[in-house]
Design an enzyme around this catalytic site. Structure first.
Site, PDB file in Angstrom:
ATOM      1  NE  ARG A 166      -2.447  -1.583   3.309  1.00  0.00           N
ATOM      2  CZ  ARG A 166      -2.336  -2.872   3.669  1.00  0.00           C
ATOM      3  NH1 ARG A 166      -2.839  -3.797   2.889  1.00  0.00           N
ATOM      4  NH2 ARG A 166      -1.739  -3.213   4.778  1.00  0.00           N
ATOM      5  CD  GLU A 194       0.264  -9.717  16.968  1.00  0.00           C
ATOM      6  OE1 GLU A 194      -0.093  -9.332  15.835  1.00  0.00           O
ATOM      7  OE2 GLU A 194      -0.508  -9.860  17.922  1.00  0.00           O
TER       8      GLU A 194
HETATM    9  P1  AMP Z   1       4.316  -2.694  11.515  1.00  0.00           P
HETATM   10  O1  AMP Z   1       5.595  -3.309  11.003  1.00  0.00           O
HETATM   11  O2  AMP Z   1       3.773  -3.434  12.711  1.00  0.00           O
HETATM   12  O3  AMP Z   1       4.455  -1.206  11.770  1.00  0.00           O
HETATM   13  O4  AMP Z   1       3.211  -2.920  10.409  1.00  0.00           O
HETATM   14  C1  AMP Z   1       3.117  -2.051   9.357  1.00  0.00           C
HETATM   15  C2  AMP Z   1       2.699  -2.721   8.075  1.00  0.00           C
HETATM   16  O5  AMP Z   1       1.650  -3.672   8.276  1.00  0.00           O
HETATM   17  C3  AMP Z   1       2.151  -1.678   7.143  1.00  0.00           C
HETATM   18  O6  AMP Z   1       2.646  -1.941   5.839  1.00  0.00           O
HETATM   19  C4  AMP Z   1       0.646  -1.815   7.237  1.00  0.00           C
HETATM   20  O7  AMP Z   1       0.071  -1.700   5.968  1.00  0.00           O
HETATM   21  C5  AMP Z   1       0.402  -3.191   7.827  1.00  0.00           C
HETATM   22  N1  AMP Z   1      -0.487  -3.173   9.017  1.00  0.00           N
HETATM   23  C6  AMP Z   1      -0.146  -3.482  10.280  1.00  0.00           C
HETATM   24  N2  AMP Z   1      -1.192  -3.402  11.119  1.00  0.00           N
HETATM   25  C7  AMP Z   1      -2.239  -3.020  10.368  1.00  0.00           C
HETATM   26  C8  AMP Z   1      -3.620  -2.731  10.653  1.00  0.00           C
HETATM   27  N3  AMP Z   1      -4.139  -2.824  11.889  1.00  0.00           N
HETATM   28  N4  AMP Z   1      -4.413  -2.335   9.634  1.00  0.00           N
HETATM   29  C9  AMP Z   1      -3.908  -2.225   8.378  1.00  0.00           C
HETATM   30  N5  AMP Z   1      -2.616  -2.481   8.047  1.00  0.00           N
HETATM   31  C10 AMP Z   1      -1.799  -2.876   9.018  1.00  0.00           C
END
Ligand code: AMP
Length: 176
Positions: free
Chosen positions: A64, A101
């Site tokens: 995205r 996670e």
């Molecule tokens: P993080 O590495 O945990 O910051 O996750 C970020 C990536 O995961 C981004 O590319 C987001 O598009 C996706 N992502 C993580 N959590 C969500 C969520 N609750 N809703 C939508 N996309 C998420």
């Protein structure tokens, strides 16, 4: 930034509970993308932050981040660099592992995607735990880029992802 466009963008984010797994509330941005005026408004908030600055490259995170990042790069007239999940980029890459996670993931960047010293902005739709963007930051710096800022449409503040990106400044428009 016009607060009415922020309100409209916020109304365009759809919460999808238990996706992709139980307990996660997925922030679905497709209602923004499918509406021409709203999609334009989402790109405009990024542009408002970027215009008039010395920026050489926009790095967008798979997938995205490509949608927002490439539109911003086009409008600024600067190059766009895709940061991809492992195994998708055809040429020589640098890669960085990070923890999810459950388990691990790995992101890759072409070694020649950024010229040493170039000013880079990192763009994605959403900052959650910060694992993905922190590995992006590591890769950008590894191939010689100067990461000046990371910009997200949405930030899940309760996950404190921006701490993982420090000292890189983090900007987000819709905070939850
Ligand atoms: P993080 O590495 O945990 O910051 O996750 C970020 C990536 O995961 C981004 O590319 C987001 O598009 C996706 N992502 C993580 N959590 C969500 C969520 N609750 N809703 C939508 N996309 C998420």
């Amino acid at each position: 930034m016009a607060s009415d466009s922020i309100d409209k963008l916020r109304a365009g984010v759809r919460d999808v509970p238990d996706f992709p797994k139980k307990g996660i509330v997925f922030k679905d941005i497709t209602p923004i993308l499918k509406d021409g005026a709203l999609f334009r408004a989402s790109i405009d908030v990024f542009l408002e932050r970027c215009r008039g600055r010395k920026i050489d490259k926009i790095v967008g995170i798979d997938a995205r981040g490509f949608v927002f990042g490439s539109a911003v790069a086009y409008e600024l007239g600067v190059g766009f660099v895709p940061l991809r999940k492992k195994g998708r980029l055809p040429y020589k890459t640098e890669s960085a592992k990070y923890s999810l996670e459950y388990g691990e993931a790995e992101m890759e960047l072409h070694i020649d995607a950024i010229t040493r010293g170039e000013q880079v902005i990192l763009i994605d739709d959403l900052l959650a735990t910060g694992g993905t963007s922190a590995s992006a930051a590591t890769l950008i710096k590894k191939i010689g880029g100067e990461l000046v800022e990371a910009i997200f449409l949405i930030e899940l503040e309760f996950l404190h992802g921006r701490e993982k990106l420090a000292p890189t400044p983090v900007i987000s428009f819709l905070k939850y």
